[in-house]
Design a protein around this motif. Sequence first.
Motif, mmCIF file in Angstrom:
data_model
loop_
_atom_site.group_PDB
_atom_site.id
_atom_site.type_symbol
_atom_site.label_atom_id
_atom_site.label_comp_id
_atom_site.label_asym_id
_atom_site.label_seq_id
_atom_site.Cartn_x
_atom_site.Cartn_y
_atom_site.Cartn_z
ATOM 1 N N PHE A 162 -10.825 -27.416 -12.973
ATOM 2 C CA PHE A 162 -10.909 -27.561 -11.521
ATOM 3 C C PHE A 162 -10.660 -28.999 -11.072
ATOM 4 O O PHE A 162 -10.703 -29.928 -11.872
ATOM 5 N N SER A 163 -10.425 -29.130 -9.765
ATOM 6 C CA SER A 163 -10.478 -30.427 -9.097
ATOM 7 C C SER A 163 -11.498 -30.276 -7.974
ATOM 8 O O SER A 163 -11.681 -29.189 -7.415
ATOM 9 N N ALA A 164 -12.167 -31.394 -7.682
ATOM 10 C CA ALA A 164 -13.245 -31.346 -6.698
ATOM 11 C C ALA A 164 -13.337 -32.679 -5.962
ATOM 12 O O ALA A 164 -12.885 -33.717 -6.471
ATOM 13 N N LEU A 165 -13.934 -32.637 -4.792
ATOM 14 C CA LEU A 165 -14.173 -33.851 -4.018
ATOM 15 C C LEU A 165 -15.517 -33.731 -3.317
ATOM 16 O O LEU A 165 -15.753 -32.769 -2.583
ATOM 17 N N LYS A 166 -16.398 -34.687 -3.598
ATOM 18 C CA LYS A 166 -17.714 -34.770 -2.966
ATOM 19 C C LYS A 166 -18.489 -33.466 -3.046
ATOM 20 O O LYS A 166 -19.070 -33.006 -2.068
ATOM 21 N N LEU A 188 -23.895 -29.098 -7.273
ATOM 22 C CA LEU A 188 -25.129 -29.766 -7.696
ATOM 23 C C LEU A 188 -24.902 -31.208 -8.145
ATOM 24 O O LEU A 188 -25.720 -32.082 -7.881
ATOM 25 N N ALA A 189 -23.771 -31.444 -8.794
ATOM 26 C CA ALA A 189 -23.460 -32.794 -9.275
ATOM 27 C C ALA A 189 -22.810 -33.659 -8.203
ATOM 28 O O ALA A 189 -22.606 -34.858 -8.418
ATOM 29 N N GLU A 190 -22.483 -33.052 -7.049
ATOM 30 C CA GLU A 190 -21.732 -33.745 -6.006
ATOM 31 C C GLU A 190 -20.521 -34.428 -6.617
ATOM 32 O O GLU A 190 -20.174 -35.560 -6.318
ATOM 33 N N TYR A 191 -19.842 -33.665 -7.476
ATOM 34 C CA TYR A 191 -18.779 -34.196 -8.322
ATOM 35 C C TYR A 191 -17.462 -34.383 -7.577
ATOM 36 O O TYR A 191 -17.096 -33.571 -6.722
ATOM 37 N N SER A 192 -16.733 -35.446 -7.939
ATOM 38 C CA SER A 192 -15.380 -35.690 -7.464
ATOM 39 C C SER A 192 -14.496 -35.961 -8.662
ATOM 40 O O SER A 192 -14.880 -36.715 -9.561
ATOM 41 N N GLY A 193 -13.327 -35.355 -8.687
ATOM 42 C CA GLY A 193 -12.361 -35.588 -9.755
ATOM 43 C C GLY A 193 -11.976 -34.294 -10.435
ATOM 44 O O GLY A 193 -12.182 -33.201 -9.912
ATOM 45 N N PHE A 194 -11.373 -34.447 -11.609
ATOM 46 C CA PHE A 194 -10.991 -33.291 -12.418
ATOM 47 C C PHE A 194 -12.110 -32.984 -13.393
ATOM 48 O O PHE A 194 -12.839 -33.876 -13.819
ATOM 49 N N GLY A 195 -12.245 -31.721 -13.755
ATOM 50 C CA GLY A 195 -13.286 -31.366 -14.703
ATOM 51 C C GLY A 195 -13.117 -29.962 -15.216
ATOM 52 O O GLY A 195 -12.142 -29.269 -14.906
ATOM 53 N N GLY A 196 -14.081 -29.568 -16.012
ATOM 54 C CA GLY A 196 -14.082 -28.231 -16.569
ATOM 55 C C GLY A 196 -15.486 -27.827 -16.948
ATOM 56 O O GLY A 196 -16.336 -28.674 -17.229
#
Length: 181
Positions: A22-26, A69-77
């Motif tokens: 995935f990709s995510a922002l805030k 929950l992580a308020e994550y931004s960027g690429f991940g899996g």
Amino acid sequence: MPDECQTVAQEFIPGRSASVSFSALKGQMLEAFSYSALQHQPAPFGPASVIEVIDHPGLLKVAERMVELAEYSGFGGIDAILPEDGSEPVFLEFNARPTQTTHLGKVVGADLCQALVCALSSQPYEDRRDRREQMRIALFPNELIRDHKSRYLIQAHHDVPWNERRVADAIISSTPELHLA
């Protein structure tokens, strides 16, 4: 056992390994695709060498919740197990980094990179929704290492970076398992 050594144990759950890239922002997932592993190198628990894109809403829901929950931004899996009994996916780990499948988004109809670029530049992202479920992909160089005569090397899509010939050549020349006699 020395004090600095730690032991981690977890319950074994029979099933297939699966992931979401995935990709995510805030904390908002922008784009994602899910897949299950058909082959691993090394077997049985190493990284995937062949994957199959799947439509699994429960798996995507787990990933969306982790991103939130992580308020994550960027690429991940995220990695999970799809239990044999058909119950909900069992979360294993969150990889807060690009994974071995991040670059495949455009190939499977879920352009993770374009979604993030659009979000960062306040441009609309057109979700194509033409996902390629059941598409099989042989991951380079893992599947070639696992079995250089694998049927997946003939039948599946390959992610060999031939358009970046120097990169492909460097991987091949620096991977002893690929020096076939």
